[in-house]
Design an enzyme around this catalytic site. Sequence first.
Site, short mmCIF file in Angstrom:
data_model
loop_
_atom_site.label_atom_id
_atom_site.label_comp_id
_atom_site.label_asym_id
_atom_site.label_seq_id
_atom_site.Cartn_x
_atom_site.Cartn_y
_atom_site.Cartn_z
N ASP A 291 -24.13 -5.42 -28.77
CA ASP A 291 -24.30 -5.78 -30.17
C ASP A 291 -23.81 -4.55 -30.90
OD1 ASP A 291 -25.30 -5.92 -32.83
OD2 ASP A 291 -26.57 -7.57 -32.16
N HIS A 292 -22.61 -4.59 -31.44
CA HIS A 292 -22.00 -3.33 -31.88
C HIS A 292 -22.76 -2.70 -33.05
CE1 HIS A 292 -19.93 -5.74 -34.96
NE2 HIS A 292 -19.65 -4.61 -35.59
N HIS B 78 -26.74 -9.24 -35.13
CA HIS B 78 -26.76 -7.99 -35.89
C HIS B 78 -27.95 -7.86 -36.83
CE1 HIS B 78 -22.89 -7.92 -34.17
NE2 HIS B 78 -22.21 -8.49 -35.13
C1 BG6 Z 1 -18.71 -9.32 -35.86
C2 BG6 Z 1 -18.53 -10.69 -36.46
O1 BG6 Z 1 -19.66 -9.35 -34.83
O2 BG6 Z 1 -19.14 -8.42 -36.86
C3 BG6 Z 1 -17.55 -10.64 -37.60
O3 BG6 Z 1 -18.07 -11.58 -35.46
C4 BG6 Z 1 -17.95 -9.60 -38.61
O4 BG6 Z 1 -17.44 -11.92 -38.22
C5 BG6 Z 1 -18.21 -8.27 -37.92
O5 BG6 Z 1 -16.89 -9.46 -39.54
C6 BG6 Z 1 -18.78 -7.27 -38.89
O6 BG6 Z 1 -18.82 -6.03 -38.26
P1 BG6 Z 1 -18.72 -4.70 -39.10
O7 BG6 Z 1 -18.86 -3.61 -38.08
O8 BG6 Z 1 -17.38 -4.72 -39.78
O9 BG6 Z 1 -19.83 -4.74 -40.08
#
Ligand code: BG6
Length: 511
Positions: A199-200, A262
């Site tokens: 989960d980045h 997230h």
């Molecule tokens: C991803 C989603 O996990 O997270 C995307 O699939 C989204 O739709 C993205 O744009 C948002 O990540 P960040 O790091 O740009 O906030």
Amino acid sequence: MPESKSANPLREGLTNRSLPEPCSIIIFGATGDLTHRKLVPALYNLAAEGALPQAVNVVGFARRDKTDESFRAELGETTRQFSRRQVNEDIWAGFAGSICYHRSAFDDPAGYATLAERLDALDRERGTRGNRLFYLAASPDQFEVILRNLRESGLNRAPGDGWARVIVEKPFGTDLASARDLNALVEASFPESDTYRIDHYLGKETAQNIMVLRFANAIFEQLWNARYIHHVQITASEQIGVEGRAGYYDKAGALRDMIQNHLLQLLCLTAMEPPVGLDADSIRDEKVKVLRALRPLDDAAAHKLVVRAQYGAGAVNGTRVPAYRDEQNVNPESLTETYVAMQVNIDNWRWAGVPFFLRVGKRLAKAATEIAVQFKGAPPVLFNVARQTLTNNVLVIRIQPDEGISLRMSAKVPGAAVRVEPVKMDFHYGTSFGKGTPEAYERLLLDAMSGDATLFARRDEVEEAWRFVDRILDAWSAQDAEGLAMYSAGTWGPTEADDLITRHSATWRRL
Ligand code: BG6
């Protein structure tokens, strides 16, 4: 939860520096977007910082016809485009020497047999000690066949004293049943202790700082409960639309794409009890308890407390953009939500009666992610009286951009009259620490190489999050078009979302 045999005893949770071990990283889906935009730029940045282990091999596994050289050249171009720091050609050349390409279909056992031979040869030549990190960056419908072939070829067991781990990219299932199936599939090839579910958001520096803010400062934790907090707002607003990912997004929607993973992770970090230690399982145990305490939403509650909406045409930053339904590869009658606002209740002692409002959306007015903890007001005497109502204290954790923390409070305007106005105490990462924050994938890759799963989702976390989200999906499926609100691109979302929060005498923050 059993300790991984491969866990590095020198590294414990968030406390120590990573000590990544020499290894081969095998990326399935190596010709895809994620590899080009995120994974290889992250590895390059780790190389530029001298943070990679002494020996590392990056093996791209995919179907297309390429040579090692053409693959490296392509990655060179995209890394120059997407790397957070400018590419130094000497460092790139050194790093590119560790990249190779393995051409195979995902369902061809012979491709896995030759991969095993190749990895053995690389171990001998480069000293990677039989350590293997398999990265499933392919489309999720390929996960089953890849995992099966890894098992049948014996690649899921590392040779000698080495380790074999698997990183599974999102989306992790599309509902509880599919997430369970996927968990069972992964478990048939890799034990939980060697499974790293990405989960980045957990790799973002500022998300990690939530725990430090809460548990390294004595002043906040005393106030962190229903007695002092009025409500919490967690927002992830994006200006981008579906960006060529409509094939996936139109089936997923904002609830699955952002909330299930997230936003619920940010909620857990904000709401959890202090863990007994900083090791992976102590932290994840506390997060799971939050998920288990989420009040389940029946159909009526889902309709009342969750707003879903889709963007129509509008203008973002002065540029006209089409309606979601007019985006390429989106069904012109799509009912997929690109925006969700919802009220969540956590039924435990700390949070009883405190609503948490979550809000995500594409094509909104601004790109920003933050957690705003809104405190209750000062007593309505002295300065906080009808003549002059004070603004309540708000602690804002800015996840991105302009990472930092601010505290809004009231102060006297200089002069003879007693006039009180809100002011902000503000901490910015950039100015305080003088360096940019690393990309989430840098941290996560490093941790997976070090055997530290703290910033990865555990099986029960993923399943509990789906259990909560499934109820909402069920309520929506019975509803169809009715209940889907609309908003114009470039705005802050539908007015229905305002009703949700004004019921609690609050308003959404304009970020
Ligand atoms: C991803 C989603 O996990 O997270 C995307 O699939 C989204 O739709 C993205 O744009 C948002 O990540 P960040 O790091 O740009 O906030």
